[in-house]
Design an enzyme around this catalytic site. Structure first.
Site, PDB file in Angstrom:
ATOM      1  N   ASP A  39      12.625   3.596   2.222  1.00 42.08           N
ATOM      2  CA  ASP A  39      11.995   2.575   2.745  1.00 42.08           C
ATOM      3  C   ASP A  39      12.947   1.964   4.390  1.00 42.08           C
ATOM      4  O   ASP A  39      12.615   2.258   5.383  1.00 42.08           O
ATOM      5  CB  ASP A  39      11.611   1.320   2.133  1.00 42.08           C
ATOM      6  CG  ASP A  39       9.952   2.748   1.326  1.00 42.08           C
ATOM      7  OD1 ASP A  39      10.693   3.480   1.642  1.00 42.08           O
ATOM      8  OD2 ASP A  39       8.992   1.438   0.805  1.00 42.08           O
ATOM      9  N   ALA A  50       0.149  -1.474  -0.265  1.00 37.92           N
ATOM     10  CA  ALA A  50       0.038  -0.093  -0.283  1.00 37.92           C
ATOM     11  C   ALA A  50       0.722   1.002  -0.031  1.00 37.92           C
ATOM     12  O   ALA A  50       0.080   2.023   0.268  1.00 37.92           O
ATOM     13  CB  ALA A  50      -0.514   0.110   1.387  1.00 37.92           C
ATOM     14  N   SER A  54       7.046  -3.757   3.628  1.00 37.28           N
ATOM     15  CA  SER A  54       8.182  -4.358   2.966  1.00 37.28           C
ATOM     16  C   SER A  54       9.327  -4.399   3.890  1.00 37.28           C
ATOM     17  O   SER A  54       9.903  -5.223   4.221  1.00 37.28           O
ATOM     18  CB  SER A  54       8.588  -4.761   1.154  1.00 37.28           C
ATOM     19  OG  SER A  54       7.863  -3.902   1.093  1.00 37.28           O
ATOM     20  N   GLY A 107       5.066   1.392   3.399  1.00 39.40           N
ATOM     21  CA  GLY A 107       6.290   0.354   3.107  1.00 39.40           C
ATOM     22  C   GLY A 107       6.847  -0.825   4.439  1.00 39.40           C
ATOM     23  O   GLY A 107       7.032  -0.748   5.170  1.00 39.40           O
ATOM     24  N   ALA A 133       9.990  -2.593   6.461  1.00 37.87           N
ATOM     25  CA  ALA A 133       9.449  -2.560   7.861  1.00 37.87           C
ATOM     26  C   ALA A 133      10.166  -4.409   7.990  1.00 37.87           C
ATOM     27  O   ALA A 133      10.183  -4.443   8.925  1.00 37.87           O
ATOM     28  CB  ALA A 133       8.591  -2.852   8.661  1.00 37.87           C
TER      29      ALA A 133
HETATM   30  O1  PMV Z   1       4.811   3.238  -2.903  1.00 35.34           O
HETATM   31  P1  PMV Z   1       6.431   2.069  -2.154  1.00 35.34           P
HETATM   32  O2  PMV Z   1       6.603   2.912  -0.766  1.00 35.34           O
HETATM   33  O3  PMV Z   1       6.840   1.333  -2.591  1.00 35.34           O
HETATM   34  O4  PMV Z   1       7.448   3.540  -2.379  1.00 35.34           O
HETATM   35  C1  PMV Z   1       7.539   4.217  -3.644  1.00 35.34           C
HETATM   36  C2  PMV Z   1       8.613   5.146  -3.631  1.00 35.34           C
HETATM   37  C3  PMV Z   1       9.311   5.875  -5.064  1.00 35.34           C
HETATM   38  O5  PMV Z   1       9.828   6.608  -5.169  1.00 35.34           O
HETATM   39  C4  PMV Z   1       8.435   5.144  -6.232  1.00 35.34           C
HETATM   40  C5  PMV Z   1      10.762   3.929  -5.282  1.00 35.34           C
HETATM   41  C6  PMV Z   1      11.266   4.365  -4.234  1.00 35.34           C
HETATM   42  O6  PMV Z   1      11.739   3.282  -4.131  1.00 35.34           O
HETATM   43  O7  PMV Z   1      11.671   5.203  -4.029  1.00 35.34           O
END
Ligand code: PMV
Length: 318
Positions: free
Chosen positions: A150, A101, A106, A104, A108
């Site tokens: 993340d 969603a 995965s 973060g 965590a």
């Molecule tokens: O939605 P998420 O948690 O997968 O975040 C991705 C954020 C991006 O900037 C699109 C990719 C990244 O690794 O920073």
């Protein structure tokens, strides 16, 4: 038995642009994933048992089917076990971070797993080493795309400004409302889509990335000074640029406009990769019920989060 827990995150500003090294700003939130390791001779067993993931268990040696949420969590844990060549272990995952969603989940799980392994085997890894090991594990599972946002936030907590480097920043807590489309997203395909757009139209997309980076930089003093109306304006600007990059969906837009118009939010934007997942809204001071109700009326789920929360920690039942 060793237990570690790590927080989820929200990206406040700068998603997608950060993949090309432009500044982004994220904060750790008060939702956590917990991983418990226990010796189990002759087996490698991974179990999930929590609210956000449906219950299941799998023996990696004998094989056993599981739900897709569980597959999501298990891929990261098994990659971490492989990294350290660990067998004869049971791993229990409990998480209140909605998976896939953009919150973060995965990262965590990977950071909590690496931290628990570090403690369980007495490896003596520093936090920095935990963050970089977790980043490489996450990156390998996600086929090599993605920033350190993340895994850095799951490890260090608080806030991080991320470019190609990670810089922890001390900022006050924010109270935000998350609106969830309940549609999972695929970070890899959204990142690939935006990067392809950048290759086709560098003269168009690079200025968009630069504008997003400028928003991330401008946001830092506004959060420090608690200039909430202006912060809300920056969220709206950032959302418009993400729309331009093609990662917004009708469901995300409906939540953003419901938050701004019906819920009187000071600002709202999608958070994370887009294509599904969540939005964040900055509420006015005072009761948040109208904003939460507006998001639910727009067919989302809604919950409050705090940002700037604690990073990975060992839990006392270790
Ligand atoms: O939605 P998420 O948690 O997968 O975040 C991705 C954020 C991006 O900037 C699109 C990719 C990244 O690794 O920073």
């Amino acid at each position: 038995m060793t237990t570690a827990s790590a927080p989820g995150k929200i990206i406040l500003f700068g998603e997608h642009a950060v993949v090309s090294g432009v500044a982004a700003l994220g904060g750790a939130i008060d939702l956590r994933a917990k991983v418990t390791l226990q010796d189990l001779p002759g087996k490698v067993l991974i179990e999930t048992e929590d609210l956000a993931l449906s219950g299941f268990s799998m023996d990696l040696i004998t094989g056993q089917l599981m739900s897709s949420d569980a597959v999501h969590a298990t891929r990261y844990v098994s990659a971490a076990l492989r990294e350290f060549e660990i067998r004869d272990i049971s791993v229990k995952i409990e998480s209140d971070i909605p998976p896939a969603a953009g919150l973060g989940s995965s990262a965590a799980i990977v950071v909590a797993t690496v931290t628990a392994i570090n403690e369980h085997l007495g490896l003596g890894l520093s936090r920095k080493e935990i963050a970089s090991t977790a980043y490489h594990i996450e990156k390998r599972v996600q086929n090599g795309l993605g920033s350190q946002m993340d895994t850095a936030l799951a490890t260090f907590g608080g806030y991080c400004r991320v470019t190609r480097e990670v810089q922890p920043i001390d900022l006050p807590q924010l109270d935000l409302i998350v609106g969830c489309t309940k549609m999972s997203h695929d970070t890899f395909s959204e990142v690939e889509k935006v990067q392809r757009l950048k290759e086709c139209y560098p003269d168009v997309v690079e200025p968009i990335f630069q504008a997003i980076g400028a928003i991330s930089e401008r946001a830092v003093p506004l959060i420090r000074e608690q200039e909430m109306s202006r912060l809300g304006e920056l969220m709206n600007l950032n959302h418009g640029l993400l729309e331009a990059l093609g990662v917004c969906t009708r469901e995300l837009s409906e939540l953003v406009y419901a938050a701004r118009n019906v819920g009187s939010a000071l600002g709202a934007k999608l958070t994370g990769a887009g294509g599904g997942g969540c939005i964040i809204a900055l509420p006015q001071t005072g009761p948040r019920e109208a904003l939460m109700a507006a998001l639910r009326q727009a067919r989302g789920s809604a919950f409050a989060v705090k940002t700037g929360c604690e990073g990975v920690r060992l839990e006392s039942d270790s």
